[in-house]
Design an enzyme around this catalytic site. Structure first.
Site, PDB file in Angstrom:
ATOM      1  N   GLY A 374       0.837  -1.191   0.000  1.00  8.66           N
ATOM      2  CA  GLY A 374       0.000   0.000   0.000  1.00  8.66           C
ATOM      3  C   GLY A 374       0.872   1.241   0.000  1.00  8.66           C
ATOM      4  O   GLY A 374       2.088   1.174  -0.138  1.00  8.66           O
ATOM      5  N   GLY A 376       1.092   5.296   1.939  1.00  5.66           N
ATOM      6  CA  GLY A 376       0.591   6.317   2.847  1.00  5.66           C
ATOM      7  C   GLY A 376       1.222   7.651   2.528  1.00  5.66           C
ATOM      8  O   GLY A 376       1.939   7.811   1.538  1.00  5.66           O
ATOM      9  N   GLY A 377       0.960   8.647   3.402  1.00  3.72           N
ATOM     10  CA  GLY A 377       1.545   9.956   3.193  1.00  3.72           C
ATOM     11  C   GLY A 377       3.053   9.929   3.307  1.00  3.72           C
ATOM     12  O   GLY A 377       3.749  10.752   2.712  1.00  3.72           O
ATOM     13  N   PHE A 378       3.583   8.977   4.059  1.00  5.96           N
ATOM     14  CA  PHE A 378       5.026   8.849   4.255  1.00  5.96           C
ATOM     15  C   PHE A 378       5.698   8.279   3.025  1.00  5.96           C
ATOM     16  O   PHE A 378       6.784   8.695   2.637  1.00  5.96           O
ATOM     17  CB  PHE A 378       5.249   7.925   5.466  1.00  5.96           C
ATOM     18  CG  PHE A 378       6.674   7.772   5.895  1.00  5.96           C
ATOM     19  CD1 PHE A 378       7.527   6.912   5.229  1.00  5.96           C
ATOM     20  CD2 PHE A 378       7.160   8.458   6.990  1.00  5.96           C
ATOM     21  CE1 PHE A 378       8.835   6.746   5.633  1.00  5.96           C
ATOM     22  CE2 PHE A 378       8.461   8.302   7.412  1.00  5.96           C
ATOM     23  CZ  PHE A 378       9.299   7.442   6.728  1.00  5.96           C
ATOM     24  N   GLY A 379       5.039   7.325   2.373  1.00  8.57           N
ATOM     25  CA  GLY A 379       5.622   6.645   1.225  1.00  8.57           C
ATOM     26  C   GLY A 379       5.068   5.237   1.117  1.00  8.57           C
ATOM     27  O   GLY A 379       4.215   4.817   1.894  1.00  8.57           O
ATOM     28  N   VAL A 381       4.702   1.052   1.176  1.00 11.71           N
ATOM     29  CA  VAL A 381       5.041  -0.023   2.110  1.00 11.71           C
ATOM     30  C   VAL A 381       5.099  -1.325   1.326  1.00 11.71           C
ATOM     31  O   VAL A 381       4.194  -1.629   0.539  1.00 11.71           O
ATOM     32  CB  VAL A 381       3.998  -0.138   3.244  1.00 11.71           C
ATOM     33  CG1 VAL A 381       4.391  -1.247   4.214  1.00 11.71           C
ATOM     34  CG2 VAL A 381       3.866   1.186   3.988  1.00 11.71           C
ATOM     35  N   LYS A 395       8.781   0.078   5.083  1.00  8.52           N
ATOM     36  CA  LYS A 395       8.151   1.378   4.849  1.00  8.52           C
ATOM     37  C   LYS A 395       9.213   2.341   4.340  1.00  8.52           C
ATOM     38  O   LYS A 395      10.148   2.700   5.066  1.00  8.52           O
ATOM     39  CB  LYS A 395       7.543   1.873   6.162  1.00  8.52           C
ATOM     40  CG  LYS A 395       6.671   3.092   6.070  1.00  8.52           C
ATOM     41  CD  LYS A 395       6.079   3.349   7.457  1.00  8.52           C
ATOM     42  CE  LYS A 395       5.155   4.547   7.464  1.00  8.52           C
ATOM     43  NZ  LYS A 395       4.638   4.791   8.823  1.00  8.52           N
ATOM     44  N   ASP A 492      -2.985  10.329  14.903  1.00  3.59           N
ATOM     45  CA  ASP A 492      -3.466   9.866  13.592  1.00  3.59           C
ATOM     46  C   ASP A 492      -4.079   8.471  13.707  1.00  3.59           C
ATOM     47  O   ASP A 492      -3.842   7.608  12.863  1.00  3.59           O
ATOM     48  CB  ASP A 492      -2.330   9.866  12.571  1.00  3.59           C
ATOM     49  CG  ASP A 492      -2.850   9.835  11.127  1.00  3.59           C
ATOM     50  OD1 ASP A 492      -4.023  10.199  10.907  1.00  3.59           O
ATOM     51  OD2 ASP A 492      -2.094   9.448  10.233  1.00  3.59           O
TER      52      ASP A 492
END
Length: 667
Positions: A374, A376-379, A381, A395, A492
């Site tokens: 998937g 996310g905002g971080f990058g 995974v 991640k 979050d």
């Protein structure tokens, strides 16, 4: 030859003398003997070929098997320790068959124990025996505690009782624990039952262990109680792999009175680390082989260990220099912070791994799309598998992420210090050049949103499972807010940040936005509001004020989503209401709260139970933070129906509705 390759070869050579170094502890039964070339031996050979593979390929590292027909039928059971991988499990069980037939030559009934596994075969059906160990082996550390006997008994009782209860409650019937209490020695414990036992059967098997410990191991700094169906080990040093699955930070009130006599299981007691030659009998060939192995081990291991240490030191220095050069070349990075982070990790994070980028590239097949779980905002995974077979979640910080390193540093330094069964475990990280990567334990069942918001998947989460998930999330938040060494605000919490392990137990993840509070702080303020709208409390979304009550609000939203199977932000699902909070309040006021509950679980819930859980959720999403409960209050309300719940006021955002000319405020 390249130094990494040389180091690997040296390490391999160093390990060769110890490949068969595990001491077997054998118990030879008295149920008759077989003869060479007999049907019994043929059946035993069949099992010795099949059972190692069967046990190591099972996720529980456990297997039973039979071969032949009566009177030559052989029953066999193998169990590997829950913290090892498939390959050593296979090797250990295979070695067990060989050693058992040598150490208990031609015996129809034999049991061998190792650090990594146990094996029993017999001509009688012992599978049906689930509540006692038949034959129990006790290994005793000859070093004793210097502290008072009473305090050590209370400490051992606390350790064994808590670890046994935790092991019995887990599907694998296995757990590791660490006891950390000031003024007392740090203790480590491992408890395991065969996973075919029910929780009650496992608990019954372990019930006599405290009494046996006080009788045979009283005062000893370490020891083991080993049986076919259940076993226990405790030491003053870590002896299992990975971080403890259970942390024990408080003592039991007292050691309960132990009445009656110890279990009638036959007991054999040895001292550690070597069994007494008078009791562990081996033929001349085995004794001679043992002496040769010891001499070979000492003669080869000592010089090779020196060579290996030199190689490791050289590689470490070279890698540090190379890493520093890469960091200097990277434009726009705060070199001081990155170097300081690496230093803090290397100096203070025991059990935390600094991975090489090449390791993670191999593990994820060079971050292939097929391995991507998937984004996310971080990058993104990725799923990966290390060379030892361990599955991981990787991640990777997106290079374009403007706030990336701040969140990366925050997550590494924060979650590495947190240990709880309902928090995802951070295994390590990689800081190499422009790459910033976090490595977590892999969660095979993805995240909670995958199940509750998908009509095809939601039916697999019955009410019983959802209740465990709800309570687990609450326990994880309570730990963050109150019981951890740090007071942490997650900021979050949402369905996609709740990961599910193979038993569908919840684990809170993604601590990139989390904040640490001092013991006297109650709230913080920020001009940069980050998080996920729909889960944000109004004081945080509008004013940037956050506190433990912000997480409570997010938990309330999440609880309503779990109950309803609907996202808070999907306006088309709620008629005239733009969010789940307004729709819930509308049903609550009209006494139709049961309509909120998803159809697949509504039949499992009593109306009063549904009302109670919705009441708790509404209390959590109150508009005024002071009107919301703490997570201590929430956990108490979830665990006991005797806790009286107040009537909720209207929730935040309740007055948003949908009309033909757009969004309006009502009421």
């Amino acid at each position: 030859m390249a130094f990494p390759a040389m180091a690997a070869i040296v390490l391999l050579l160093l390990l060769l003398p110890f490949a068969d170094a595990e001491t077997p502890w054998q118990l030879c039964g008295s149920r008759g003997n077989y003869t060479a070339g007999s049907n019994y031996q043929s059946n035993l050979n069949q099992l010795s070929a099949a059972l190692p593979r069967k046990a190591s390929s099972n996720t529980t590292l456990f297997a039973t098997g039979t071969a032949g027909t009566i009177p030559d039928m052989v029953y066999a059971l193998a169990l590997c320790r829950g913290d090892i991988n498939a390959s050593p499990c296979n090797s250990c069980v295979a070695t067990g068959f060989q050693d058992a037939q040598q150490l208990c030559a031609f015996a129809k009934d034999a049991t061998v124990y190792y650090d990594s596994c146990l094996l029993r075969f017999s001509n009688t059906n012992f599978f049906a025996t689930t509540t006692d160990n038949d034959v129990l082996l006790i290994l005793m550390n000859t070093e004793n505690f210097t502290e008072s006997a009473d305090s050590m008994r209370l400490m051992l009782f606390t350790l064994l009782n808590a670890t046994s209860q935790d092991a019995a409650s887990r599907s694998k019937r296995f757990t590791t624990a660490r006891l950390d209490i000031s003024s007392l020695p740090t203790m480590y414990c491992l408890v395991q039952c065969t996973p075919d036992l029910t929780a009650g059967e496992c608990a019954a098997c372990l019930r006599g262990f405290p009494q046996l410990t006080f009788r045979y191991l009283d005062g000893s700094q370490g020891g083991r109680l080993i049986g076919v169906r259940c076993n226990m080990r405790y030491e003053i040093y870590p002896f299992y792999q990975g971080d403890p699955m259970l942390r024990i930070i408080s003592l039991a009130p007292a050691v309960p009175a132990i009445n009656g006599t110890p279990p009638e299981t036959p007991v054999t007691v040895f001292s550690q680390p070597q069994p007494p030659p008078a009791i562990i009998r081996a033929g001349p060939a085995q004794e001679q082989r043992g002496r040769k192995n010891k001499l070979w081990s000492i003669g080869v291991a000592v010089p090779l260990l020196a060579i290996l240490l030199c190689c490791i030191t050289f590689l470490w220095v070279r890698r540090r220099k190379k890493g520093n050069v890469s960091l200097q070349d990277k434009a726009g990075m705060d070199r001081t912070e990155e170097n300081a982070l690496v230093w803090r990790i290397e100096e203070k994070s025991s059990g935390f791994t600094l991975f090489d980028l090449s390791q993670l590239q191999r593990a994820t097949e060079n971050f292939s799309e097929g391995n991507r779980l998937g984004r996310g905002g971080f990058g993104p995974v990725y799923k990966g598998q290390l060379s030892d077979g361990q599955e991981i979640a990787v991640k990777r910080l997106a290079s374009h992420s403007g706030q990336g390193f701040t969140e990366f540093r925050n997550e590494v330094e924060l979650i590495a210090k947190l240990q709880h069964t309902n928090l995802v475990r951070l295994l390590g990280c990689c800081i190499e050049g422009e790459e910033k990567i976090l490595v977590y334990e892999y969660m095979p069942n993805k995240s909670l949103d995958f199940f509750i918001f998908d009509e095809n998947q939601s039916s697999s989460l019955n009410w019983s499972k959802r209740r465990v998930i709800i309570e687990g999330i609450a326990q994880g938040l309570l730990y963050l807010h109150k019981h951890s060494r740090l007071r942490v605000i997650h900021r979050d919490l949402k369905a996609s940040n709740i990961l599910l392990d193979q038993d569908m137990n919840p684990k809170i993840s993604d601590f990139g936005l989390a904040r640490i509070f001092g013991s006297n702080d109650t709230e913080g303020n920020t001009k940069r509001v980050v998080g996920t709208y729909g889960y944000m409390s109004p004081e945080y979304a509008y004013k940037g004020i956050y506190s433990v009550k912000s997480d409570v609000f997010s938990f309330g939203v999440l609880l309503l989503e779990i109950l309803s199977g609907k996202r808070n932000s999907s306006s088309h699902q709620f008629g005239d209401f733009i969010n789940l909070l307004g729709y819930t309040w509308h049903l609550w006021e009209e006494g139709r709260w049961l309509e909120l509950v998803e159809a697949s679980i509504s039949k499992e819930m009593h109306e009063a139970q549904a009302r109670r859980y919705i009441n708790i959720a509404l209390m959590c999403v109150q508009e005024n933070a002071d009107d919301r409960p703490t997570m201590s209050d929430v956990v108490a309300a979830l665990n006991s129906e005797s806790v009286v719940l107040p009537e909720p006021k209207h929730p935040a955002y309740f007055n948003l509705s949908v009309q033909s000319n757009g969004i309006s405020y009502c009421c």
